[in-house]
Design an enzyme around this catalytic site. Structure first.
Site, PDB file in Angstrom:
ATOM      1  N   LYS A  13      49.836  17.118  18.210  1.00  0.00           N
ATOM      2  CA  LYS A  13      49.032  16.593  19.323  1.00  0.00           C
ATOM      3  C   LYS A  13      48.491  15.193  19.004  1.00  0.00           C
ATOM      4  O   LYS A  13      48.549  14.301  19.835  1.00  0.00           O
ATOM      5  CB  LYS A  13      47.825  17.509  19.635  1.00  0.00           C
ATOM      6  CG  LYS A  13      48.196  18.935  19.982  1.00  0.00           C
ATOM      7  CD  LYS A  13      46.982  19.724  20.458  1.00  0.00           C
ATOM      8  CE  LYS A  13      45.885  19.891  19.419  1.00  0.00           C
ATOM      9  NZ  LYS A  13      46.260  20.750  18.283  1.00  0.00           N
ATOM     10  N   ARG A  88      38.471  23.993  23.366  1.00  0.00           N
ATOM     11  CA  ARG A  88      38.981  24.963  22.400  1.00  0.00           C
ATOM     12  C   ARG A  88      38.444  26.368  22.641  1.00  0.00           C
ATOM     13  O   ARG A  88      38.776  27.281  21.887  1.00  0.00           O
ATOM     14  CB  ARG A  88      38.581  24.534  20.992  1.00  0.00           C
ATOM     15  CG  ARG A  88      39.676  23.813  20.205  1.00  0.00           C
ATOM     16  CD  ARG A  88      39.052  23.348  18.918  1.00  0.00           C
ATOM     17  NE  ARG A  88      39.936  23.204  17.808  1.00  0.00           N
ATOM     18  CZ  ARG A  88      40.388  22.028  17.378  1.00  0.00           C
ATOM     19  NH1 ARG A  88      40.118  20.926  18.017  1.00  0.00           N
ATOM     20  NH2 ARG A  88      41.129  21.978  16.287  1.00  0.00           N
ATOM     21  N   ARG A 127      50.482  17.623   5.238  1.00  0.00           N
ATOM     22  CA  ARG A 127      50.038  16.477   6.039  1.00  0.00           C
ATOM     23  C   ARG A 127      49.090  15.581   5.235  1.00  0.00           C
ATOM     24  O   ARG A 127      48.159  16.060   4.593  1.00  0.00           O
ATOM     25  CB  ARG A 127      49.323  16.996   7.283  1.00  0.00           C
ATOM     26  CG  ARG A 127      48.720  15.909   8.138  1.00  0.00           C
ATOM     27  CD  ARG A 127      48.299  16.431   9.491  1.00  0.00           C
ATOM     28  NE  ARG A 127      47.115  17.271   9.446  1.00  0.00           N
ATOM     29  CZ  ARG A 127      46.534  17.770  10.530  1.00  0.00           C
ATOM     30  NH1 ARG A 127      47.062  17.564  11.720  1.00  0.00           N
ATOM     31  NH2 ARG A 127      45.452  18.514  10.420  1.00  0.00           N
ATOM     32  N   ARG A 171      42.076  28.679  10.415  1.00  0.00           N
ATOM     33  CA  ARG A 171      42.094  27.889  11.652  1.00  0.00           C
ATOM     34  C   ARG A 171      43.076  28.482  12.658  1.00  0.00           C
ATOM     35  O   ARG A 171      42.817  28.493  13.859  1.00  0.00           O
ATOM     36  CB  ARG A 171      42.461  26.429  11.339  1.00  0.00           C
ATOM     37  CG  ARG A 171      41.301  25.673  10.686  1.00  0.00           C
ATOM     38  CD  ARG A 171      41.760  24.421   9.972  1.00  0.00           C
ATOM     39  NE  ARG A 171      42.251  23.396  10.854  1.00  0.00           N
ATOM     40  CZ  ARG A 171      43.109  22.448  10.479  1.00  0.00           C
ATOM     41  NH1 ARG A 171      43.574  22.416   9.232  1.00  0.00           N
ATOM     42  NH2 ARG A 171      43.490  21.539  11.332  1.00  0.00           N
TER      43      ARG A 171
HETATM   44  P1  AMP Z   1      41.132  18.951  14.577  1.00  0.00           P
HETATM   45  O1  AMP Z   1      41.138  17.609  13.928  1.00  0.00           O
HETATM   46  O2  AMP Z   1      41.327  18.891  16.064  1.00  0.00           O
HETATM   47  O3  AMP Z   1      42.061  19.927  13.898  1.00  0.00           O
HETATM   48  O4  AMP Z   1      39.646  19.526  14.374  1.00  0.00           O
HETATM   49  C1  AMP Z   1      39.102  19.716  13.074  1.00  0.00           C
HETATM   50  C2  AMP Z   1      37.928  20.665  13.152  1.00  0.00           C
HETATM   51  O5  AMP Z   1      36.893  20.085  13.979  1.00  0.00           O
HETATM   52  C3  AMP Z   1      38.191  22.019  13.786  1.00  0.00           C
HETATM   53  O6  AMP Z   1      38.757  22.942  12.878  1.00  0.00           O
HETATM   54  C4  AMP Z   1      36.781  22.427  14.221  1.00  0.00           C
HETATM   55  O7  AMP Z   1      35.994  22.848  13.119  1.00  0.00           O
HETATM   56  C5  AMP Z   1      36.216  21.098  14.709  1.00  0.00           C
HETATM   57  N1  AMP Z   1      36.480  20.876  16.153  1.00  0.00           N
HETATM   58  C6  AMP Z   1      37.232  19.896  16.712  1.00  0.00           C
HETATM   59  N2  AMP Z   1      37.260  20.002  18.049  1.00  0.00           N
HETATM   60  C7  AMP Z   1      36.497  21.075  18.352  1.00  0.00           C
HETATM   61  C8  AMP Z   1      36.135  21.718  19.568  1.00  0.00           C
HETATM   62  N3  AMP Z   1      36.589  21.280  20.767  1.00  0.00           N
HETATM   63  N4  AMP Z   1      35.331  22.813  19.488  1.00  0.00           N
HETATM   64  C9  AMP Z   1      34.869  23.261  18.314  1.00  0.00           C
HETATM   65  N5  AMP Z   1      35.170  22.721  17.129  1.00  0.00           N
HETATM   66  C10 AMP Z   1      35.975  21.626  17.136  1.00  0.00           C
END
Ligand code: AMP
Length: 215
Positions: A13, A88, A127, A171
């Site tokens: 993404k 999310r 990654r 996750r």
């Molecule tokens: P990402 O970089 O999108 O994988 O996000 C990394 C981490 O940020 C996630 O595992 C969550 O802990 C937190 N996070 C990011 N976006 C959200 C969201 N919309 N709701 C809740 N936690 C989020």
């Protein structure tokens, strides 16, 4: 154009959002990146989010909705946006619907990225990213030379703390439990389309442009 890039972590993404953002000149709103910046800057949100992110759980809905409310209402999103990592949870999706109504705008598409789970685990645990220019690499596939230096800007490539194998598993389980229902939410609204995220970066980008009728 207002789109959501949806799907589990590691499906591409972020990479695709960056490409589309520069192609369409609309901002990528990546909540994970925003939270990581908040953690680095030591803001109150960052202090609250750090441990939660480290363990692979989700930051509370009210915090996330507050962040999105601020950014989507700002002038930089006036021409559109790509939401990457939000919503999310169902409460986040519902809050987004209410916010967009309030702003008098609507979503054009929700693009759901599909990648086999074993491939996701392989991608995430390999990654690395550049903290300077934001480029993302997959060691072994697009190896930037093995010396962990960004080929674009010479920044030192780092692995995300939450890309450790045990956190990746957590996750993915959080995704299945809390995030997957959001897919049905948008499917029922008739704006969700599935896309195979396992092809090359270029071919996935082209599929996205075709879906959005933009070439
Ligand atoms: P990402 O970089 O999108 O994988 O996000 C990394 C981490 O940020 C996630 O595992 C969550 O802990 C937190 N996070 C990011 N976006 C959200 C969201 N919309 N709701 C809740 N936690 C989020």
């Amino acid at each position: 154009m207002r789109v959501i890039f949806f799907g589990p972590p590691g499906v591409g993404k972020g990479t695709q959002a960056k490409l589309l953002s520069s192609r369409m000149q609309i901002p990528q709103i990546a909540t994970g990146d925003m939270l990581r910046d908040a953690v680095s800057a030591g803001t109150p949100v960052g202090l609250q989010a750090e441990e939660i992110m480290h363990s692979g759980k989700l930051v509370p809905d009210d915090v996330m909705i507050g962040i999105i409310r601020e950014v989507l209402g700002s002038p930089r999103c006036a021409r559109g946006f790509i939401l990457d990592g939000f919503p999310r949870t169902l409460p986040q999706a519902e809050a987004l619907t209410a916010l967009l109504e309030e702003l008098g705008i609507s979503l054009d598409r929700v693009i759901n990225f599909i990648v086999d789970e074993q491939e996701i685990i392989r991608r995430l645990t390999r990654r690395v990213s550049c903290p300077v220019c934001g480029s993302i690499f997959n060691l072994g596939v697009k190896d930037p030379g093995g010396n962990r230096v960004c080929p674009n800007c010479n920044g030192e490539l780092v692995q995300r703390d939450d890309d450790r194998p045990e956190t990746v598993i957590k996750r993915l389980s959080v995704y299945h439990q809390s995030t997957e229902p959001v897919r049905t939410y948008y499917l029922q609204r008739g704006i969700l389309v599935d896309i195979q995220g396992s092809g090359s970066v270029k071919s996935v980008h082209e599929q996205i442009l075709a879906l959005l009728n933009h070439s």
